[in-house]
Design an enzyme around this catalytic site. Structure first.
Site, PDB file in Angstrom:
ATOM      1  N   SER A  35       1.993   5.544  -7.507  1.00 26.87           N
ATOM      2  CA  SER A  35       3.267   6.244  -7.667  1.00 26.87           C
ATOM      3  C   SER A  35       3.174   7.387  -8.673  1.00 26.87           C
ATOM      4  CB  SER A  35       4.359   5.254  -8.083  1.00 26.87           C
ATOM      5  OG  SER A  35       3.973   4.550  -9.258  1.00 26.87           O
ATOM      6  N   THR A  36       2.413   7.201  -9.760  1.00 24.89           N
ATOM      7  CA  THR A  36       2.272   8.275 -10.746  1.00 24.89           C
ATOM      8  C   THR A  36       1.376   9.377 -10.202  1.00 24.89           C
ATOM      9  OG1 THR A  36       2.481   6.568 -12.459  1.00 24.89           O
ATOM     10  CG2 THR A  36       1.853   8.750 -13.188  1.00 24.89           C
ATOM     11  N   ASP A  89      -3.133   0.176 -13.889  1.00 27.19           N
ATOM     12  CA  ASP A  89      -2.228  -0.977 -13.970  1.00 27.19           C
ATOM     13  C   ASP A  89      -2.201  -1.536 -15.386  1.00 27.19           C
ATOM     14  OD1 ASP A  89      -1.463  -1.099 -11.150  1.00 27.19           O
ATOM     15  OD2 ASP A  89      -3.577  -1.530 -10.825  1.00 27.19           O
ATOM     16  N   GLY A 101      -3.960  -2.050  -8.063  1.00 28.71           N
ATOM     17  CA  GLY A 101      -2.706  -2.620  -7.582  1.00 28.71           C
ATOM     18  C   GLY A 101      -2.297  -2.037  -6.240  1.00 28.71           C
ATOM     19  N   GLU A 108     -11.352   4.881  -5.619  1.00 25.99           N
ATOM     20  CA  GLU A 108     -11.018   5.437  -6.932  1.00 25.99           C
ATOM     21  C   GLU A 108     -12.248   5.435  -7.834  1.00 25.99           C
ATOM     22  OE1 GLU A 108      -6.285   4.114  -7.065  1.00 25.99           O
ATOM     23  OE2 GLU A 108      -7.781   2.886  -8.093  1.00 25.99           O
TER      24      GLU A 108
END
Length: 222
Positions: A35-36, A89, A101, A108
């Site tokens: 989300s960020t 997270d 998460g 990543e």
């Protein structure tokens, strides 16, 4: 009182200001997932004419980058990147993290490994004294799920299959609670050496170089 959404927006904007000097016509920017990271992508669209392209750590981020008018390259086309920007997270004072998460931990970790600098963006609630309160994601080949789960249980962890979820790589995730993580680098290596483990969500051997944490009183840089 700023909401968590406000804090995420603050962290994403801080990251844009931080990487602005790194944007050159031939620069490729590594972008994470979550989300960020989504908010970072939205802001990065303002700078799209100032750098060459991006590499995404998930199909979700690649789609959002493309929709923002940013060229997305396969990592195999890229030799180096000045920076990789992603959330976490959990993160501790050593800049070791738990990530995954959102389920994109393997990509990543791969994309981050190619970047010269890893910038973690998060709100202050993600800063912890000891890693492990957030369940540690472990990506496993489906055939190895039970074998890996048994070893993790012997280490004191409580592995739970993430139901109804398949990674972009076609694998499954075990979310592990109950682990005491005193030496994150050693545990990261130990778990990665288990047959059938693709990778785990400890980012300690290659942690963040900088953390930009949004707080009620502004950005805190670690």
């Amino acid at each position: 009182m700023l909401s968590q959404q406000d804090l995420k927006e603050q962290a994403a904007e801080a990251a844009l200001q931080y990487i602005a000097p790194m944007l050159t016509k031939d620069a490729v920017i590594g972008v994470g997932t979550g989300s960020t990271a989504d908010l970072f992508i939205d802001g990065l669209a303002r700078y799209r004419t100032q750098f060459r392209a991006a590499v995404a750590s998930s199909e979700r981020s690649a789609k959002r980058l493309t929709e923002a008018g940013i060229l997305v390259l396969d990592l195999n086309q890229v030799e180096t990147m000045p920076v990789y920007v992603d959330g976490a997270d959990e993160i501790n004072a050593k800049l070791h993290m738990i990530k995954g998460g959102g389920g994109a931990l393997t990509r990543e970790k791969i994309v981050a490994s190619v970047a010269r600098e890893f910038v973690c963006i998060a709100d202050e609630s993600k800063l912890v004294e000891h890693l492990g309160r957030f369940p540690l994601p472990i990506e496993v080949l489906p055939i190895a799920r039970q074998a890996v789960a048994r070893v993790i249980a012997s280490l004191g962890g409580k592995p739970v299959l993430r139901e109804g979820f398949v990674t972009d790589n076609g694998n499954q995730i075990l979310d592990v609670s109950g682990l005491t993580i005193s030496d994150a680098c050693a545990l990261e290596q130990q778990l990665n050496n288990l047959p059938g483990v693709v990778t785990n969500g400890l980012f300690a051997m290659r942690g963040a170089d900088v953390a930009l944490l949004a707080t009620q009183s502004g950005i805190r840089k670690l």
